[in-house]
Write a protein that holds these residues in place. Structure first.
Motif, PDB file in Angstrom:
ATOM      1  N   LEU A 102      -1.275   1.640   6.067  1.00 24.48           N
ATOM      2  CA  LEU A 102      -1.172   1.278   4.655  1.00 24.48           C
ATOM      3  C   LEU A 102      -0.122   0.216   4.394  1.00 24.48           C
ATOM      4  O   LEU A 102      -0.340  -0.696   3.584  1.00 24.48           O
ATOM      5  N   ASP A 103       1.015   0.282   5.092  1.00 30.44           N
ATOM      6  CA  ASP A 103       2.114  -0.611   4.738  1.00 30.44           C
ATOM      7  C   ASP A 103       1.871  -2.061   5.124  1.00 30.44           C
ATOM      8  O   ASP A 103       2.699  -2.919   4.824  1.00 30.44           O
ATOM      9  N   TYR A 120       6.442  -3.693  -1.876  1.00 34.78           N
ATOM     10  CA  TYR A 120       6.625  -2.766  -2.989  1.00 34.78           C
ATOM     11  C   TYR A 120       6.764  -3.460  -4.348  1.00 34.78           C
ATOM     12  O   TYR A 120       7.099  -2.820  -5.334  1.00 34.78           O
ATOM     13  N   SER A 157       5.392  -4.697  -7.726  1.00 34.23           N
ATOM     14  CA  SER A 157       4.265  -4.224  -8.513  1.00 34.23           C
ATOM     15  C   SER A 157       3.967  -5.196  -9.646  1.00 34.23           C
ATOM     16  O   SER A 157       4.854  -5.887 -10.143  1.00 34.23           O
ATOM     17  N   ARG A 190       3.826   3.523  -4.099  1.00 33.24           N
ATOM     18  CA  ARG A 190       3.176   3.787  -2.822  1.00 33.24           C
ATOM     19  C   ARG A 190       4.086   4.635  -1.947  1.00 33.24           C
ATOM     20  O   ARG A 190       5.301   4.522  -2.010  1.00 33.24           O
ATOM     21  N   ASN A 221       4.062   5.161   1.934  1.00 43.81           N
ATOM     22  CA  ASN A 221       3.424   4.785   3.197  1.00 43.81           C
ATOM     23  C   ASN A 221       3.372   5.937   4.191  1.00 43.81           C
ATOM     24  O   ASN A 221       2.469   6.000   5.032  1.00 43.81           O
ATOM     25  N   THR A 241      -0.606   6.877   0.840  1.00 47.13           N
ATOM     26  CA  THR A 241      -1.142   7.071  -0.508  1.00 47.13           C
ATOM     27  C   THR A 241      -0.478   6.124  -1.495  1.00 47.13           C
ATOM     28  O   THR A 241       0.736   5.883  -1.425  1.00 47.13           O
ATOM     29  N   VAL A 242      -1.298   5.592  -2.397  1.00 47.31           N
ATOM     30  CA  VAL A 242      -0.828   4.799  -3.530  1.00 47.31           C
ATOM     31  C   VAL A 242      -1.156   5.561  -4.796  1.00 47.31           C
ATOM     32  O   VAL A 242      -2.245   6.140  -4.919  1.00 47.31           O
ATOM     33  N   CYS A 287      -9.503   2.163  -6.397  1.00 46.64           N
ATOM     34  CA  CYS A 287      -8.452   1.494  -5.642  1.00 46.64           C
ATOM     35  C   CYS A 287      -9.115   0.635  -4.564  1.00 46.64           C
ATOM     36  O   CYS A 287     -10.252   0.902  -4.147  1.00 46.64           O
TER      37      CYS A 287
END
Length: 125
Positions: A29-30, A55, A57, A72, A74, A78-79, A96
């Protein structure tokens, strides 16, 4: 296999809150920007918010600024999209999506490669 699964939608009264989750699998994810979009009946899909790898936004419709917060985790892959003071006009299916590798946030859906199945948010009394 890349997968994004949204959850947390539902029926809420005006002024209420919901937290949507987007759980990712099949990739790290990251390494990617993740966006939230929504589509109301009879309307085009619109970008709601996005969080970058660093990060940062961003929120696109003025109507959600100050009410929605994206974050988020990581470690949990999950976000989240925390939505407060919900209004009937927030009613939509929320999706998403994952940006392409090396791409940052965008309000354009064409910049995103993988999509979840969506979760319904209904704001009504």
């Amino acid at each position: 296999q890349v997968q994004l699964v949204e959850s947390g939608g539902g029926l809420v009264q005006p002024g209420g809150s919901l937290r949507l989750s987007c759980t990712a699998s099949g990739f790290t994810l990251d390494n990617y920007a993740i966006g939230w979009f929504r589509q109301a009946p009879g309307k085009e899909r619109e970008g709601v918010s996005c969080i970058s790898r660093s990060y940062s936004s961003v929120y696109y419709p003025d109507s959600v600024k100050g009410r929605f917060n994206i974050s988020r985790d990581n470690f949990k892959n999950t976000v989240y999209l925390q939505m407060t003071n919900l209004k009937p006009e927030d009613t939509a299916v929320y999706y998403c999506a994952r940006a392409a590798l090396g791409y940052g946030c965008s309000r354009e859906s064409r910049s995103f490669v993988y999509w979840g199945q969506g979760t319904q948010v209904t704001v009504s009394s």
